[in-house]
Design a protein around this motif. Sequence first.
Motif, PDB file in Angstrom:
ATOM      1  N   ARG A 240       0.839  -1.202   0.000  1.00 58.76           N
ATOM      2  CA  ARG A 240       0.000   0.000   0.000  1.00 58.76           C
ATOM      3  C   ARG A 240       0.867   1.243   0.000  1.00 58.76           C
ATOM      4  N   SER A 241       0.433   2.206  -0.789  1.00 57.64           N
ATOM      5  CA  SER A 241       1.176   3.465  -0.895  1.00 57.64           C
ATOM      6  C   SER A 241       0.904   4.388   0.283  1.00 57.64           C
ATOM      7  N   GLY A 242      -0.226   4.199   0.954  1.00 54.75           N
ATOM      8  CA  GLY A 242      -0.622   5.109   2.020  1.00 54.75           C
ATOM      9  C   GLY A 242      -1.250   6.383   1.486  1.00 54.75           C
ATOM     10  N   VAL A 243      -1.515   6.435   0.181  1.00 52.28           N
ATOM     11  CA  VAL A 243      -2.096   7.621  -0.442  1.00 52.28           C
ATOM     12  C   VAL A 243      -3.608   7.434  -0.575  1.00 52.28           C
ATOM     13  N   TYR A 244      -4.361   8.372  -0.019  1.00 50.64           N
ATOM     14  CA  TYR A 244      -5.819   8.306  -0.057  1.00 50.64           C
ATOM     15  C   TYR A 244      -6.439   9.548  -0.693  1.00 50.64           C
ATOM     16  N   ARG A 245      -5.625  10.577  -0.929  1.00 53.85           N
ATOM     17  CA  ARG A 245      -6.110  11.812  -1.543  1.00 53.85           C
ATOM     18  C   ARG A 245      -5.120  12.257  -2.604  1.00 53.85           C
ATOM     19  N   ALA A 246      -5.638  12.770  -3.702  1.00 50.26           N
ATOM     20  CA  ALA A 246      -4.788  13.265  -4.784  1.00 50.26           C
ATOM     21  C   ALA A 246      -4.320  14.682  -4.486  1.00 50.26           C
ATOM     22  N   ALA A 247      -3.149  15.014  -4.992  1.00 48.92           N
ATOM     23  CA  ALA A 247      -2.600  16.359  -4.821  1.00 48.92           C
ATOM     24  C   ALA A 247      -2.925  17.204  -6.056  1.00 48.92           C
ATOM     25  N   LEU A 248      -3.206  18.484  -5.858  1.00 47.01           N
ATOM     26  CA  LEU A 248      -3.530  19.389  -6.953  1.00 47.01           C
ATOM     27  C   LEU A 248      -2.391  19.450  -7.975  1.00 47.01           C
ATOM     28  N   THR A 249      -1.161  19.426  -7.528  1.00 47.16           N
ATOM     29  CA  THR A 249      -0.022  19.482  -8.456  1.00 47.16           C
ATOM     30  C   THR A 249      -0.030  18.282  -9.411  1.00 47.16           C
ATOM     31  N   ASP A 250      -0.480  17.122  -8.930  1.00 45.13           N
ATOM     32  CA  ASP A 250      -0.547  15.939  -9.788  1.00 45.13           C
ATOM     33  C   ASP A 250      -1.693  16.045 -10.796  1.00 45.13           C
ATOM     34  N   PHE A 251      -2.806  16.633 -10.372  1.00 48.05           N
ATOM     35  CA  PHE A 251      -3.905  16.911 -11.306  1.00 48.05           C
ATOM     36  C   PHE A 251      -3.414  17.803 -12.449  1.00 48.05           C
ATOM     37  N   LEU A 252      -2.685  18.860 -12.097  1.00 45.05           N
ATOM     38  CA  LEU A 252      -2.192  19.804 -13.103  1.00 45.05           C
ATOM     39  C   LEU A 252      -1.179  19.154 -14.036  1.00 45.05           C
ATOM     40  N   LEU A 253      -0.353  18.257 -13.519  1.00 47.73           N
ATOM     41  CA  LEU A 253       0.614  17.533 -14.350  1.00 47.73           C
ATOM     42  C   LEU A 253      -0.092  16.689 -15.413  1.00 47.73           C
ATOM     43  N   ILE A 254      -1.134  15.980 -15.012  1.00 46.89           N
ATOM     44  CA  ILE A 254      -1.912  15.150 -15.945  1.00 46.89           C
ATOM     45  C   ILE A 254      -2.638  16.030 -16.955  1.00 46.89           C
ATOM     46  N   ALA A 255      -3.273  17.103 -16.476  1.00 45.17           N
ATOM     47  CA  ALA A 255      -4.001  18.007 -17.366  1.00 45.17           C
ATOM     48  C   ALA A 255      -3.075  18.600 -18.419  1.00 45.17           C
ATOM     49  N   GLU A 256      -1.883  19.019 -18.014  1.00 42.73           N
ATOM     50  CA  GLU A 256      -0.928  19.591 -18.964  1.00 42.73           C
ATOM     51  C   GLU A 256      -0.486  18.558 -19.997  1.00 42.73           C
ATOM     52  N   ALA A 257      -0.218  17.321 -19.551  1.00 45.35           N
ATOM     53  CA  ALA A 257       0.193  16.262 -20.476  1.00 45.35           C
ATOM     54  C   ALA A 257      -0.912  15.975 -21.493  1.00 45.35           C
ATOM     55  N   LYS A 258      -2.167  15.947 -21.037  1.00 42.46           N
ATOM     56  CA  LYS A 258      -3.289  15.700 -21.948  1.00 42.46           C
ATOM     57  C   LYS A 258      -3.484  16.880 -22.903  1.00 42.46           C
ATOM     58  N   TRP A 259      -3.323  18.090 -22.397  1.00 44.80           N
ATOM     59  CA  TRP A 259      -3.445  19.285 -23.240  1.00 44.80           C
ATOM     60  C   TRP A 259      -2.406  19.260 -24.357  1.00 44.80           C
ATOM     61  N   GLN A 260      -1.165  18.980 -23.991  1.00 43.43           N
ATOM     62  CA  GLN A 260      -0.086  18.936 -24.977  1.00 43.43           C
ATOM     63  C   GLN A 260      -0.274  17.804 -25.984  1.00 43.43           C
ATOM     64  N   ALA A 261      -0.917  16.716 -25.562  1.00 41.19           N
ATOM     65  CA  ALA A 261      -1.181  15.593 -26.465  1.00 41.19           C
ATOM     66  C   ALA A 261      -2.436  15.813 -27.309  1.00 41.19           C
ATOM     67  N   GLY A 262      -3.128  16.927 -27.067  1.00 39.15           N
ATOM     68  CA  GLY A 262      -4.339  17.229 -27.829  1.00 39.15           C
ATOM     69  C   GLY A 262      -5.546  16.432 -27.397  1.00 39.15           C
ATOM     70  N   GLU A 263      -5.528  15.895 -26.193  1.00 37.12           N
ATOM     71  CA  GLU A 263      -6.648  15.113 -25.673  1.00 37.12           C
ATOM     72  C   GLU A 263      -7.707  16.036 -25.068  1.00 37.12           C
ATOM     73  N   LEU A 264      -8.409  16.732 -25.924  1.00 37.56           N
ATOM     74  CA  LEU A 264      -9.417  17.695 -25.504  1.00 37.56           C
ATOM     75  C   LEU A 264     -10.806  17.162 -25.800  1.00 37.56           C
ATOM     76  N   CYS A 265     -11.792  17.660 -25.082  1.00 38.01           N
ATOM     77  CA  CYS A 265     -13.177  17.268 -25.361  1.00 38.01           C
ATOM     78  C   CYS A 265     -14.081  18.481 -25.191  1.00 38.01           C
ATOM     79  N   SER A 266     -15.277  18.351 -25.661  1.00 38.42           N
ATOM     80  CA  SER A 266     -16.246  19.435 -25.578  1.00 38.42           C
ATOM     81  C   SER A 266     -16.755  19.557 -24.143  1.00 38.42           C
ATOM     82  N   ALA A 267     -16.991  20.757 -23.715  1.00 37.57           N
ATOM     83  CA  ALA A 267     -17.544  20.999 -22.381  1.00 37.57           C
ATOM     84  C   ALA A 267     -18.981  20.509 -22.276  1.00 37.57           C
ATOM     85  N   GLU A 268     -19.605  20.203 -23.412  1.00 38.61           N
ATOM     86  CA  GLU A 268     -20.984  19.745 -23.422  1.00 38.61           C
ATOM     87  C   GLU A 268     -21.118  18.277 -23.041  1.00 38.61           C
ATOM     88  N   THR A 269     -20.003  17.543 -22.998  1.00 43.31           N
ATOM     89  CA  THR A 269     -20.083  16.107 -22.691  1.00 43.31           C
ATOM     90  C   THR A 269     -20.024  15.840 -21.224  1.00 43.31           C
TER      91      THR A 269
END
Length: 125
Positions: free
Chosen positions: A96-125
Amino acid sequence: KALALAWSLPIVAVSSLQCLAQTAARVSGAASVLVARDARMHEMYVGRYHLGKNAIMSAEQECLLAPEALTLMPAGVIAAGDAWQVYEACLPRLTRSGVYRAALTDFLLIAEAKWQAGELCSAET
């Protein structure tokens, strides 16, 4: 999401399970993470992830499972999330990692990687 919808802008969708996996990988140094979060009513949300070039990536589609349906994972996978405590008697034994909550910095890291990869979607979905 509301601002993106109002201005017709695309969004980046980031899973809370993926964020938790990113935090667990960063904290533990592991390259493979199995996240299980309690969904109540004897079910859990599950996702398996591996470390990619810029961020943690999904190894398979996230799903809703009964704890007994989770099969033993290969060596080297660490566990993250609260379901490992809630359903301890039903789940395979993993480090077990002992991790039960995600950190905001990790959310931003994933979001940036997806943005740079062009993994975007419509806000309507």
